[in-house]
Write a protein that holds these residues in place. Structure first.
Motif, PDB file in Angstrom:
ATOM      1  N   GLU A 432       0.968  -1.261   0.169  1.00 45.44           N
ATOM      2  CA  GLU A 432      -0.152   0.026   0.041  1.00 45.44           C
ATOM      3  C   GLU A 432       0.806   1.309  -0.112  1.00 45.44           C
ATOM      4  O   GLU A 432       2.127   1.262   0.249  1.00 45.44           O
ATOM      5  CB  GLU A 432      -0.798   0.068   1.312  1.00 45.44           C
ATOM      6  N   THR A 433       0.403   2.339  -0.340  1.00 44.96           N
ATOM      7  CA  THR A 433       0.887   3.756  -0.465  1.00 44.96           C
ATOM      8  C   THR A 433      -0.012   4.857  -0.461  1.00 44.96           C
ATOM      9  O   THR A 433      -1.228   4.558  -0.456  1.00 44.96           O
ATOM     10  CB  THR A 433       1.884   3.874  -1.739  1.00 44.96           C
ATOM     11  N   ASN A 514       7.844   6.644  -8.360  1.00 49.02           N
ATOM     12  CA  ASN A 514       6.300   7.353  -8.998  1.00 49.02           C
ATOM     13  C   ASN A 514       5.998   8.571  -7.653  1.00 49.02           C
ATOM     14  O   ASN A 514       4.645   8.811  -7.885  1.00 49.02           O
ATOM     15  CB  ASN A 514       5.390   6.367  -9.172  1.00 49.02           C
ATOM     16  N   GLY A 515       6.625   8.498  -6.651  1.00 52.79           N
ATOM     17  CA  GLY A 515       6.334   9.630  -5.951  1.00 52.79           C
ATOM     18  C   GLY A 515       5.387   9.054  -4.724  1.00 52.79           C
ATOM     19  O   GLY A 515       4.749  10.154  -4.140  1.00 52.79           O
ATOM     20  N   GLY A 516       5.031   7.924  -4.451  1.00 53.94           N
ATOM     21  CA  GLY A 516       4.191   7.569  -3.528  1.00 53.94           C
ATOM     22  C   GLY A 516       4.904   7.363  -2.113  1.00 53.94           C
ATOM     23  O   GLY A 516       5.982   7.567  -2.169  1.00 53.94           O
ATOM     24  N   ALA A 517       4.019   7.293  -1.134  1.00 52.47           N
ATOM     25  CA  ALA A 517       4.448   7.130   0.160  1.00 52.47           C
ATOM     26  C   ALA A 517       5.149   5.809   0.498  1.00 52.47           C
ATOM     27  O   ALA A 517       4.551   4.780  -0.168  1.00 52.47           O
ATOM     28  CB  ALA A 517       3.383   7.190   1.474  1.00 52.47           C
ATOM     29  N   LEU A 518       6.123   5.555   1.058  1.00 51.81           N
ATOM     30  CA  LEU A 518       6.646   4.256   1.492  1.00 51.81           C
ATOM     31  C   LEU A 518       5.720   3.411   2.059  1.00 51.81           C
ATOM     32  O   LEU A 518       5.622   2.029   1.724  1.00 51.81           O
ATOM     33  CB  LEU A 518       7.994   4.454   2.144  1.00 51.81           C
ATOM     34  N   SER A 519       4.962   3.982   2.929  1.00 55.42           N
ATOM     35  CA  SER A 519       3.655   3.341   3.568  1.00 55.42           C
ATOM     36  C   SER A 519       2.774   4.222   3.731  1.00 55.42           C
ATOM     37  O   SER A 519       3.045   5.156   4.388  1.00 55.42           O
ATOM     38  CB  SER A 519       3.857   2.350   4.667  1.00 55.42           C
ATOM     39  N   TYR A 526      11.141  -3.847   9.078  1.00 54.14           N
ATOM     40  CA  TYR A 526      12.306  -4.373   8.697  1.00 54.14           C
ATOM     41  C   TYR A 526      12.077  -4.301   7.041  1.00 54.14           C
ATOM     42  O   TYR A 526      12.948  -3.986   6.217  1.00 54.14           O
ATOM     43  CB  TYR A 526      12.639  -5.819   9.200  1.00 54.14           C
ATOM     44  N   GLU A 527      10.761  -4.536   6.775  1.00 56.90           N
ATOM     45  CA  GLU A 527      10.721  -4.865   5.343  1.00 56.90           C
ATOM     46  C   GLU A 527      11.029  -3.453   4.569  1.00 56.90           C
ATOM     47  O   GLU A 527      11.256  -3.563   3.524  1.00 56.90           O
ATOM     48  CB  GLU A 527       9.098  -5.182   5.069  1.00 56.90           C
ATOM     49  N   HIS A 528      10.429  -2.385   4.963  1.00 53.62           N
ATOM     50  CA  HIS A 528      10.643  -1.126   4.455  1.00 53.62           C
ATOM     51  C   HIS A 528      11.958  -0.212   4.580  1.00 53.62           C
ATOM     52  O   HIS A 528      12.063   0.802   4.112  1.00 53.62           O
ATOM     53  CB  HIS A 528       9.385  -0.154   4.551  1.00 53.62           C
ATOM     54  N   LEU A 536      12.906   9.756   4.110  1.00 52.60           N
ATOM     55  CA  LEU A 536      13.111  10.676   5.096  1.00 52.60           C
ATOM     56  C   LEU A 536      14.040  11.571   5.037  1.00 52.60           C
ATOM     57  O   LEU A 536      14.344  12.734   5.677  1.00 52.60           O
ATOM     58  CB  LEU A 536      12.821  10.318   6.632  1.00 52.60           C
ATOM     59  N   SER A 537      14.959  11.510   4.029  1.00 56.83           N
ATOM     60  CA  SER A 537      16.322  12.130   3.858  1.00 56.83           C
ATOM     61  C   SER A 537      17.460  11.723   4.820  1.00 56.83           C
ATOM     62  O   SER A 537      17.021  11.245   5.948  1.00 56.83           O
ATOM     63  CB  SER A 537      16.092  13.778   3.648  1.00 56.83           C
TER      64      SER A 537
END
Ligand SMILES: Cc1cc2nc3c(=O)[nH]c(=O)nc-3n(C[C@H](O)[C@H](O)[C@H](O)COP(=O)(O)OP(=O)(O)OC[C@H]3O[C@@H](n4cnc5c(N)ncnc54)[C@H](O)[C@@H]3O)c2cc1C
Length: 575
Positions: A432-433, A514-519, A526-528, A536-537
């Motif tokens: 999801e994003t 494509n500029g979506g949220a990581l989650s 651990y997965e992300h 987050l930079s």
């Protein structure tokens, strides 16, 4: 087998290999059209036989690490019943409930279970445990319902200290309810149904219903920045929390419960989503609202996903939000109808003249929208009128409340279906994003294509990829992908995980490209982690690292989750 929808159980324990309590499984036999549909989509022979998981008795866990002084001290503190290290408890707390987790459980690949499970009953218990863990250099993992799917309750393989998991389930009280201000002080170990029951008894509700509602807890929701189905009106969990009490190795953080403030950076927002690495939440003051007087679910069809998308966006622009909206694309809509019981209203309506009429009007491959309206009878009806006007303008065909209620009744079935499919060697999970409206369709198409292509390349079989838009905001929404299909013929559990990881990696990389949220609501765990710095930079990660090391210099709280080990090692912060 018990009926999924009649189930009442207070133990909130999953079967060791899957979702929900032992004996509660997906009732495929009551859905005669569904299995043939799955076989067709996944190129599975009709007569395929399930490959059962290994037996529980054959699982051999590694010996537990023990520090006798720590063990004695926590036993003196909590009593022998609340300090556990039997195999059942260790297995139950080894993983969350992602596809990877379930493959490993079913195959008995449990290399790093926690050494001890502690059941605190009060804030003071948690304070004492954190102090003892610091004294003995034992790591602590807070554990709610263990439903996360990103690996954030799993002991880190990179840390060889003793691991004690803190199962928060006994901290399950409603401490105070202020009905004048509509706030509730709650303990974090309350499971969804328990929490709602306590509040409902006093005419109130939190209004947070994630799809894992039955088995997840308030503490877990807060620590992962969870989203419930009615987030359109009540917000995500971070919008509902006013104050918290958090135990850290350096002391207790208490944030005041205020309607609004200008008292520096909002510490609630820093703690929420921190996955137990900054501290253990022992109490939260939450905004509540009256139990809705009126609630209605409806199911509508659009000629296409795009029509539905335009309709939802117009609702948002006009400021008329249904309490819940879930718009499925054409693929997911097919699955929804294939999975219906033959007796359900939707099937009766759709088979026959209505079907022919819809076809003739261009709904040959429709997109389904489930919407809910809730509130006082008067306001909900006004809202319904305004929203239905917009939906009709975009060619929605209303199948009514029977179809909507049928959807509501089966909304928690999906993880049971996942267990069923895993018996047949399926790879199945959700990604999801979120993104802004202007980017929604390009992102949807790009990621769908990548998942479909990667699935087939990796497994050699066609994969099912369905999607829905949910959780509406003025600027955008959440996109939620469900993925499923066979693993490569003859795969070992390790190979299934490898194939899954390749698909997950391709999907997440495409989301990020494509500029979506990581989650949007599944958290980092651990997965992300491979993408967290991109999200987050580098400076953002360094500031979180500073916060972490200030509160937890020994890194005893949930090592391995959220922040990569490399961010926390020596030299991670400038001198
Ligand atoms: C089938 C399925 C459907 C799902 N649907 C949704 C959904 O609709 N919306 C959604 O948001 N998520 C969803 N999830 C993900 C998951 O349910 C959420 O992340 C949920 O918030 C986790 O709650 P939990 O109580 O199970 O926490 P756990 O999985 O036990 O823990 C999650 C994290 O919270 C930390 N934690 C737990 N309690 C505390 C505490 N008291 N103090 C500090 N840290 C703590 C843990 O250490 C861990 O890092 C779904 C998962 C599954 C498997």
């Amino acid at each position: 087998m018990r009926d999924l929808h009649e189930w009442k159980d207070e133990s909130y324990r999953h079967k060791w290999w899957g979702w929900g309590p032992e004996g509660l499984e997906y009732d495929m036999h009551r859905r005669p059209d569904f299995w043939p549909w799955i076989c067709k989509i996944a190129a599975l022979p009709d007569d395929a036989t399930p490959a059962y998981r290994i037996s529980r008795d054959s699982i051999k866990l590694p010996a537990r690490k023990s520090q006798p002084e720590f063990d004695d001290a926590v036993t003196a503190l909590l009593g022998i019943d609340r300090v556990r290290h039997d195999d059942d408890d260790r297995i139950a707390h080894s993983f969350g409930r992602s596809y990877r987790d379930l493959v490993r459980l079913r195959a008995g690949l449990i290399d790093h279970p926690p050494d001890l499970i502690l059941y605190p009953q009060s804030h003071d218990d948690v304070v004492a445990i954190v102090r003892l863990a610091g004294d003995h250099d034992v790591t602590l993992i807070p554990f709610g319902g263990g439903t996360n799917i990103v690996g954030c309750v799993e002991p880190s393989t990179a840390d060889d200290r003793m691991v004690a998991t803190l199962d928060m389930r006994l901290m399950n009280r409603l401490l105070a309810l202020d009905k004048e201000s509509m706030t509730a002080d709650l303990e974090p170990g309350l499971f969804g149904p328990q929490l709602e029951r306590l509040l409902n008894a006093q005419g109130c509700s939190l209004g947070h219903h994630p799809d894992s509602f039955q088995f997840s807890t308030l503490g877990g929701w807060l620590a992962t920045r969870s989203a419930g189905t009615q987030s359109n009106v009540y917000g995500k969990i971070e919008d509902m929390v006013l104050g918290m009490r958090v135990v850290t190795p350096r002391g207790i953080i208490e944030t005041k419960s205020l309607p609004a403030a200008s008292n520096g950076p909002d510490l609630n927002r820093v703690i929420v989503g921190s996955e137990g690495i900054f501290g253990i939440i022992t109490q939260a003051t939450m905004r509540v609202h009256p139990v809705p007087e009126f609630e209605e679910y409806r199911l509508l069809l659009f000629p296409s996903f795009r029509d539905g998308f335009r309709a939802l966006r117009e609702c948002v622009v006009q400021g008329v939000m249904p309490s819940m909206a879930r718009l499925s694309d054409e693929a997911e809509t097919e699955l929804i109808f294939a999975a219906k019981y033959p007796s359900s209203g939707v099937k009766r309506i759709l088979n026959g003249p209505v079907k022919r009429l819809l076809r003739a009007r261009g709904y040959s491959r429709p997109a389904a929208l489930v919407v809910a309206f809730e509130g006082t009878r008067k306001t909900a009806r006004q809202l319904r009128r305004a929203i239905r006007r917009i939906l009709r303008k975009h060619r929605a065909f209303d199948l009514g409340t029977g179809a909507g209620e049928a959807w509501k009744e089966s909304r928690y079935d999906v993880p049971f279906l996942r267990d069923y499919l895993m018996d047949y060697g399926f790879i199945t999970d959700s990604f999801e994003t979120s993104t802004v409206w202007s980017n929604m369709m390009p992102l949807y198409e790009a990621v769908t294509e990548v998942i479909r292509k990667t699935f087939e390349e990796v497994t050699g079989f066609p994969g099912y990829v369905g999607n829905h838009i949910s959780h509406l905001y003025s600027t955008g929404a959440c996109l939620y992908y469900s993925v499923g299909g066979r693993s490569r013929e003859g795969s070992t559990p390790e190979e299934m995980i490898e194939q899954y990881t390749t698909i997950k990696h391709a999907a997440t990389s495409e989301i990020m490209r494509n500029g979506g949220a990581l989650s949007h609501h599944h958290a980092v765990g651990y997965e992300h982690q491979p993408w967290i710095e991109q999200e987050l930079s580098a400076t953002g990660i360094r500031s979180l690292t500073g916060f972490k090391l200030c509160l937890d210099p020994q890194r005893i709280l949930n090592p391995g989750s959220l922040l990569p080990d490399s961010a926390l090692g020596p030299g991670s912060l400038p001198d």
